[in-house]
Write a protein that holds these residues in place. Structure first.
Motif, PDB file in Angstrom:
ATOM      1  N   ARG A  91     -37.851 -56.988  45.028  1.00 55.82           N
ATOM      2  CA  ARG A  91     -38.803 -55.917  45.057  1.00 55.82           C
ATOM      3  C   ARG A  91     -37.763 -54.875  45.507  1.00 55.82           C
ATOM      4  O   ARG A  91     -36.961 -55.146  46.406  1.00 55.82           O
ATOM      5  CB  ARG A  91     -39.606 -56.367  46.266  1.00 55.82           C
ATOM      6  N   ILE A  92     -38.071 -53.598  45.188  1.00 52.27           N
ATOM      7  CA  ILE A  92     -37.580 -52.405  45.527  1.00 52.27           C
ATOM      8  C   ILE A  92     -38.508 -51.638  46.537  1.00 52.27           C
ATOM      9  O   ILE A  92     -39.565 -51.344  45.995  1.00 52.27           O
ATOM     10  CB  ILE A  92     -36.950 -51.367  44.545  1.00 52.27           C
ATOM     11  N   VAL A  93     -38.392 -51.746  47.854  1.00 54.94           N
ATOM     12  CA  VAL A  93     -39.153 -50.930  48.532  1.00 54.94           C
ATOM     13  C   VAL A  93     -38.420 -49.208  48.549  1.00 54.94           C
ATOM     14  O   VAL A  93     -37.486 -49.419  48.989  1.00 54.94           O
ATOM     15  CB  VAL A  93     -39.254 -51.450  49.876  1.00 54.94           C
ATOM     16  N   PRO A  94     -39.337 -48.448  48.049  1.00 57.78           N
ATOM     17  CA  PRO A  94     -38.579 -47.079  47.670  1.00 57.78           C
ATOM     18  C   PRO A  94     -38.526 -46.514  49.545  1.00 57.78           C
ATOM     19  O   PRO A  94     -39.365 -46.492  50.432  1.00 57.78           O
ATOM     20  CB  PRO A  94     -39.679 -46.397  47.288  1.00 57.78           C
ATOM     21  N   GLU A  95     -37.280 -45.873  49.661  1.00 54.62           N
ATOM     22  CA  GLU A  95     -37.005 -44.986  50.593  1.00 54.62           C
ATOM     23  C   GLU A  95     -37.203 -43.470  50.094  1.00 54.62           C
ATOM     24  O   GLU A  95     -37.467 -42.426  50.880  1.00 54.62           O
ATOM     25  CB  GLU A  95     -35.814 -45.128  51.311  1.00 54.62           C
ATOM     26  N   GLU A  96     -37.158 -43.197  48.763  1.00 53.36           N
ATOM     27  CA  GLU A  96     -37.214 -41.762  48.072  1.00 53.36           C
ATOM     28  C   GLU A  96     -37.678 -42.174  46.737  1.00 53.36           C
ATOM     29  O   GLU A  96     -37.347 -43.092  46.268  1.00 53.36           O
ATOM     30  CB  GLU A  96     -36.085 -41.201  48.051  1.00 53.36           C
ATOM     31  N   ILE A  97     -38.645 -41.320  46.362  1.00 56.63           N
ATOM     32  CA  ILE A  97     -39.022 -41.368  45.046  1.00 56.63           C
ATOM     33  C   ILE A  97     -38.954 -39.605  44.672  1.00 56.63           C
ATOM     34  O   ILE A  97     -39.780 -38.939  45.411  1.00 56.63           O
ATOM     35  CB  ILE A  97     -40.454 -41.879  44.805  1.00 56.63           C
ATOM     36  N   THR A  98     -38.465 -39.579  43.459  1.00 55.16           N
ATOM     37  CA  THR A  98     -38.494 -38.096  43.089  1.00 55.16           C
ATOM     38  C   THR A  98     -38.669 -37.975  41.594  1.00 55.16           C
ATOM     39  O   THR A  98     -38.413 -38.929  40.950  1.00 55.16           O
ATOM     40  CB  THR A  98     -37.003 -37.437  43.282  1.00 55.16           C
ATOM     41  N   GLY A  99     -39.474 -37.088  40.974  1.00 54.01           N
ATOM     42  CA  GLY A  99     -39.627 -36.914  39.707  1.00 54.01           C
ATOM     43  C   GLY A  99     -39.553 -35.599  39.269  1.00 54.01           C
ATOM     44  O   GLY A  99     -39.753 -34.781  39.977  1.00 54.01           O
ATOM     45  N   ARG A 100     -39.284 -35.296  37.988  1.00 57.91           N
ATOM     46  CA  ARG A 100     -39.428 -33.939  37.177  1.00 57.91           C
ATOM     47  C   ARG A 100     -39.862 -34.216  36.018  1.00 57.91           C
ATOM     48  O   ARG A 100     -39.954 -35.263  35.295  1.00 57.91           O
ATOM     49  CB  ARG A 100     -37.784 -33.805  36.912  1.00 57.91           C
ATOM     50  N   ARG A 101     -40.706 -33.217  35.681  1.00 56.92           N
ATOM     51  CA  ARG A 101     -41.289 -33.426  34.092  1.00 56.92           C
ATOM     52  C   ARG A 101     -41.084 -31.694  33.645  1.00 56.92           C
ATOM     53  O   ARG A 101     -41.078 -30.878  34.308  1.00 56.92           O
ATOM     54  CB  ARG A 101     -42.758 -33.438  34.536  1.00 56.92           C
ATOM     55  N   PHE A 102     -40.883 -31.775  32.128  1.00 53.50           N
ATOM     56  CA  PHE A 102     -40.693 -30.468  31.603  1.00 53.50           C
ATOM     57  C   PHE A 102     -40.774 -30.589  29.956  1.00 53.50           C
ATOM     58  O   PHE A 102     -41.090 -31.673  29.523  1.00 53.50           O
ATOM     59  CB  PHE A 102     -39.207 -29.909  31.779  1.00 53.50           C
ATOM     60  N   ARG A 103     -41.242 -29.439  29.549  1.00 52.58           N
ATOM     61  CA  ARG A 103     -41.476 -29.212  28.234  1.00 52.58           C
ATOM     62  C   ARG A 103     -40.100 -29.159  27.520  1.00 52.58           C
ATOM     63  O   ARG A 103     -38.963 -28.511  28.026  1.00 52.58           O
ATOM     64  CB  ARG A 103     -42.182 -27.788  28.004  1.00 52.58           C
ATOM     65  N   VAL A 104     -39.904 -29.925  26.518  1.00 53.02           N
ATOM     66  CA  VAL A 104     -38.552 -29.984  25.857  1.00 53.02           C
ATOM     67  C   VAL A 104     -38.163 -28.834  25.324  1.00 53.02           C
ATOM     68  O   VAL A 104     -39.078 -28.375  24.134  1.00 53.02           O
ATOM     69  CB  VAL A 104     -38.502 -31.377  24.894  1.00 53.02           C
ATOM     70  N   ILE A 105     -37.096 -28.049  25.298  1.00 51.27           N
ATOM     71  CA  ILE A 105     -37.143 -26.912  24.666  1.00 51.27           C
ATOM     72  C   ILE A 105     -36.620 -26.855  23.205  1.00 51.27           C
ATOM     73  O   ILE A 105     -36.864 -25.935  22.505  1.00 51.27           O
ATOM     74  CB  ILE A 105     -36.137 -25.950  25.447  1.00 51.27           C
ATOM     75  N   THR A 106     -35.942 -27.955  22.827  1.00 52.91           N
ATOM     76  CA  THR A 106     -35.455 -28.236  21.350  1.00 52.91           C
ATOM     77  C   THR A 106     -35.374 -29.817  21.177  1.00 52.91           C
ATOM     78  O   THR A 106     -34.875 -30.457  21.956  1.00 52.91           O
ATOM     79  CB  THR A 106     -34.003 -27.735  21.358  1.00 52.91           C
ATOM     80  N   ARG A 107     -36.194 -30.201  20.259  1.00 59.14           N
ATOM     81  CA  ARG A 107     -36.085 -31.631  19.783  1.00 59.14           C
ATOM     82  C   ARG A 107     -35.235 -31.896  18.927  1.00 59.14           C
ATOM     83  O   ARG A 107     -34.804 -32.903  18.826  1.00 59.14           O
ATOM     84  CB  ARG A 107     -37.470 -31.622  18.985  1.00 59.14           C
ATOM     85  N   ALA A 108     -34.936 -30.833  18.096  1.00 57.73           N
ATOM     86  CA  ALA A 108     -33.869 -31.402  16.887  1.00 57.73           C
ATOM     87  C   ALA A 108     -32.343 -31.381  17.621  1.00 57.73           C
ATOM     88  O   ALA A 108     -32.055 -31.006  18.619  1.00 57.73           O
ATOM     89  CB  ALA A 108     -33.557 -30.015  16.042  1.00 57.73           C
ATOM     90  N   ARG A 109     -31.800 -32.407  16.896  1.00 56.39           N
ATOM     91  CA  ARG A 109     -30.284 -32.737  17.362  1.00 56.39           C
ATOM     92  C   ARG A 109     -29.124 -32.401  16.379  1.00 56.39           C
ATOM     93  O   ARG A 109     -29.458 -32.972  15.159  1.00 56.39           O
ATOM     94  CB  ARG A 109     -30.128 -34.020  18.014  1.00 56.39           C
TER      95      ARG A 109
END
Lengths: 139, 147
Positions: free
Chosen positions: A121-139
């Motif tokens: 079990r991992i008991v969190p001391e810190e939880i962070t998250g990011r979300r964004f619209r992908v600016i370019t899908r092509a590679r």
């Protein structure tokens, strides 16, 4: 909260909601002060991350009682939205019988817990998250 | 069933992805962050980040870079790790990075990603885990059985 550049900072409840939808995350550990990463199946249980590992493995030896970082990400191709959540905390073995029993009831395990498996079990001391619209899908 | 992948197979699979995770150590503790990346035929990985992030501190450090995926038709999961030294790359002087830029290392995330880093492989490892159960349930594919 969305910054001017379009990067949205997720609050903990949003982070957990996204993590519950995922099957695989990547566990980063320090082995002799060198980083290693293991992809693992996991489940979210009461605000913690639970996974299992086999007795005697490199991962079991490396992870127990140490600080770990656990990352989950996802990409919604239709919406073009990518997200990532990182949980940092200490990895502890689930030993108490009732706790083990409760955990074996979780959908992480389609069969009964074999004695050779360890539950972590991992008991969190810190939880962070990011979300964004992908600016370019092509590679 | 666990199958070890050859270095050639690892590099081939590295070339199919565009998102990986960098693992590194800060103050003795592990960190992990996802990045877009490109790689060359030797397994050298290049990624971009921005100043002010933890990731911009990796210059000169030993890091691990991980990519994984699912072979849905073969009912298997796979994972490749590149272990090596991270170095900041300055585009004006680094032809390797320029070549990779030409090959299209594109960052998904918004905002400038003006710091470039390479990971020079010291060890490349990979494994593939076959799965015989319900293919729609990816449970149990990875459980740390690595050695």
């Amino acid at each position: 909260m969305t910054a001017a550049d379009g990067m949205e900072v997720l609050d903990p409840s949003q982070c957990w909601a996204l993590m519950r939808e995922a099957d695989v995350g990547r566990l980063a550990v320090s082995v002799a002060n060198r980083p290693d990463i293991f992809p693992i199946n996991f489940i979210v249980d009461h605000g913690t991350v639970v996974f299992r590992t086999a007795e005697g493995t490199k991962l079991a030896a490396a992870v127990l009682g140490t600080s770990v970082a656990f990352e989950v990400d996802g990409y919604d191709y239709v919406a073009g939205i990518a997200w990532s959540v990182v949980v940092k905390g200490r990895a502890t073995e689930i030993k108490r019988m009732q706790e083990l029993f409760d955990t074996a009831e979780l959908p992480l395990f389609p069969w009964h817990a074999a004695p050779k498996h360890r539950f972590v079990r991992i008991v969190p001391e810190e939880i962070t998250g990011r979300r964004f619209r992908v600016i370019t899908r092509a590679r | 069933m666990l199958e070890r992948l050859s270095e050639l197979e690892c590099i081939s699979r590295l070339g199919t992805g565009c998102v990986g995770r960098v693992g590194f150590i800060v103050d003795g503790k592990p960190e992990v962050l996802p990045v877009n990346y490109a790689c060359d035929a030797t397994g050298l990985v290049v990624f971009r980040t921005v100043s002010g992030t933890l990731l911009s501190l990796v210059d000169g450090q030993f890091v691990v870079f991980e990519v994984d995926g699912i072979d849905e038709t073969a009912q298997a999961g796979w994972s490749v790790c590149v272990h090596g030294g991270a170095q900041e790359v300055f585009l004006a002087t680094a032809s390797t990075a320029q070549k990779l830029a030409d090959r299209g290392l594109i960052s998904w995330a918004p905002g400038p990603r003006d710091r470039w880093f390479s990971i020079t492989p010291l060890v490349i490892t990979g494994r593939r885990i076959s799965f015989t159960g319900d293919v729609t349930k990816f449970e149990g594919w990875f459980e740390g059985i690595v050695s």
